[in-house]
Design a protein around this motif. Structure first.
Motif, PDB file in Angstrom:
ATOM      1  N   HIS A 187       0.828  -1.212   0.000  1.00 22.54           N
ATOM      2  CA  HIS A 187       0.000   0.000   0.000  1.00 22.54           C
ATOM      3  C   HIS A 187       0.862   1.262   0.000  1.00 22.54           C
ATOM      4  O   HIS A 187       0.535   2.250  -0.675  1.00 22.54           O
ATOM      5  CB  HIS A 187      -0.943   0.012   1.201  1.00 22.54           C
ATOM      6  CG  HIS A 187      -2.192  -0.779   0.988  1.00 22.54           C
ATOM      7  ND1 HIS A 187      -3.102  -0.488   0.006  1.00 22.54           N
ATOM      8  CD2 HIS A 187      -2.680  -1.877   1.627  1.00 22.54           C
ATOM      9  CE1 HIS A 187      -4.096  -1.356   0.046  1.00 22.54           C
ATOM     10  NE2 HIS A 187      -3.861  -2.206   1.010  1.00 22.54           N
ATOM     11  N   SER A 232      -8.580  -8.052   1.130  1.00 25.41           N
ATOM     12  CA  SER A 232      -9.934  -8.194   1.698  1.00 25.41           C
ATOM     13  C   SER A 232     -10.228  -9.651   2.051  1.00 25.41           C
ATOM     14  O   SER A 232     -10.911  -9.930   3.035  1.00 25.41           O
ATOM     15  CB  SER A 232     -10.991  -7.651   0.736  1.00 25.41           C
ATOM     16  OG  SER A 232     -11.046  -8.429  -0.444  1.00 25.41           O
ATOM     17  N   ASN A 237      -2.736  -3.359  -8.511  1.00 24.45           N
ATOM     18  CA  ASN A 237      -3.448  -2.678  -7.432  1.00 24.45           C
ATOM     19  C   ASN A 237      -4.833  -3.271  -7.229  1.00 24.45           C
ATOM     20  O   ASN A 237      -5.295  -3.442  -6.094  1.00 24.45           O
ATOM     21  CB  ASN A 237      -3.579  -1.179  -7.747  1.00 24.45           C
ATOM     22  CG  ASN A 237      -2.527  -0.353  -7.036  1.00 24.45           C
ATOM     23  OD1 ASN A 237      -2.283  -0.541  -5.857  1.00 24.45           O
ATOM     24  ND2 ASN A 237      -1.903   0.545  -7.765  1.00 24.45           N
ATOM     25  N   TYR A 238      -5.482  -3.587  -8.325  1.00 26.71           N
ATOM     26  CA  TYR A 238      -6.809  -4.209  -8.278  1.00 26.71           C
ATOM     27  C   TYR A 238      -6.726  -5.557  -7.560  1.00 26.71           C
ATOM     28  O   TYR A 238      -7.525  -5.869  -6.675  1.00 26.71           O
ATOM     29  CB  TYR A 238      -7.308  -4.375  -9.710  1.00 26.71           C
ATOM     30  CG  TYR A 238      -8.696  -4.929  -9.854  1.00 26.71           C
ATOM     31  CD1 TYR A 238      -9.811  -4.151  -9.568  1.00 26.71           C
ATOM     32  CD2 TYR A 238      -8.890  -6.231 -10.311  1.00 26.71           C
ATOM     33  CE1 TYR A 238     -11.099  -4.655  -9.728  1.00 26.71           C
ATOM     34  CE2 TYR A 238     -10.167  -6.744 -10.467  1.00 26.71           C
ATOM     35  CZ  TYR A 238     -11.271  -5.952 -10.179  1.00 26.71           C
ATOM     36  OH  TYR A 238     -12.530  -6.459 -10.322  1.00 26.71           O
ATOM     37  N   GLY A 279      -6.256  -5.320  -3.728  1.00 32.42           N
ATOM     38  CA  GLY A 279      -7.493  -5.066  -2.992  1.00 32.42           C
ATOM     39  C   GLY A 279      -8.226  -6.350  -2.663  1.00 32.42           C
ATOM     40  O   GLY A 279      -8.667  -6.560  -1.519  1.00 32.42           O
ATOM     41  N   GLN A 307       1.989   2.030  -3.615  1.00 32.76           N
ATOM     42  CA  GLN A 307       0.965   1.764  -4.632  1.00 32.76           C
ATOM     43  C   GLN A 307       1.252   2.455  -5.962  1.00 32.76           C
ATOM     44  O   GLN A 307       0.841   1.964  -7.005  1.00 32.76           O
ATOM     45  CB  GLN A 307      -0.422   2.182  -4.125  1.00 32.76           C
ATOM     46  CG  GLN A 307      -1.078   1.085  -3.302  1.00 32.76           C
ATOM     47  CD  GLN A 307      -2.513   1.441  -2.940  1.00 32.76           C
ATOM     48  OE1 GLN A 307      -2.749   2.420  -2.256  1.00 32.76           O
ATOM     49  NE2 GLN A 307      -3.447   0.639  -3.397  1.00 32.76           N
TER      50      GLN A 307
END
Length: 196
Positions: free
Chosen positions: A109, A128, A120-121, A124, A112
């Motif tokens: 992060h 998560s 980056n996608y 995420g 980034q």
């Protein structure tokens, strides 16, 4: 080798970790657009993949899986080996796996701006679902393989590969342990050479 292995084989060097993480999204000589340490990480990632793809233990596992999954066998092996690294984490690191994973997410992060958009996608989704930490669980492997199966252009059947793992679990784990000892030594040496 998959994400956890690549991050671990960066040996706590931050620029190398970034390069090792983004390497699949940086094709050919585009790696030269990045700072030197990140370039080294990309080259290390490529060497890890090359070493695994030509190692007799890894090749034998792929051969067994290819009966059911053809050219997806290598992808499945990568996931299996991240599972065994996560499951046996204390054999390779004094740091708690959860702490290691959280540090990797935080590091990525912070940098980034160096990550390609698709990377980056991916980050995420990875964070998560805490992919890195959950690789240690069979359910985490099932989640990863099912997700990859959904994203393939052709029917891969990868969502069924957990059964292959559990049916031959001890053999795959024993092979991983032998293989990982060798790749650790190889990548230590390779890293020392390119940093000269």
């Amino acid at each position: 080798m998959n994400y956890l292995s690549h991050l671990f084989l960066s040996f706590e060097n931050e620029p190398i970790t970034i390069g090792n993480f983004i390497a699949d999204f940086v094709k050919g000589k585009k790696y030269l657009d990045y700072p030197e340490g990140v370039q080294q990480g990309i080259l290390i990632h490529r060497e890890i993949d090359h070493y695994a793809d030509n190692h007799p233990i890894f090749l034998d596992g792929k051969r067994r899986l290819a009966v059911d999954y053809r050219h997806y066998a290598g992808v499945i092996m990568d996931i299996y080996y991240d599972h065994f690294l996560a499951k046996n984490w204390s054999d390779y690191s004094n740091e708690n796996l959860k702490d290691f994973c959280n540090r990797q997410y935080q590091l990525l992060h912070r940098h980034q701006t160096l990550l390609p958009d698709k990377c980056n996608y991916l980050l995420g989704y990875m964070e998560s679902g805490d992919w890195l930490y959950n690789y240690q669980f069979i359910e985490g492997i099932q989640f990863a393989l099912s997700g990859m199966s959904r994203r393939t252009s052709f029917t891969s059947g990868m969502e069924r590969a957990v059964k292959n793992l559990t049916d031959d679990y001890e053999r795959f784990e024993r092979e991983f342990q032998l293989f990982f000892k060798e790749i650790l030594s190889h990548i230590h040496n390779f890293t020392a050479q390119i940093k000269k």
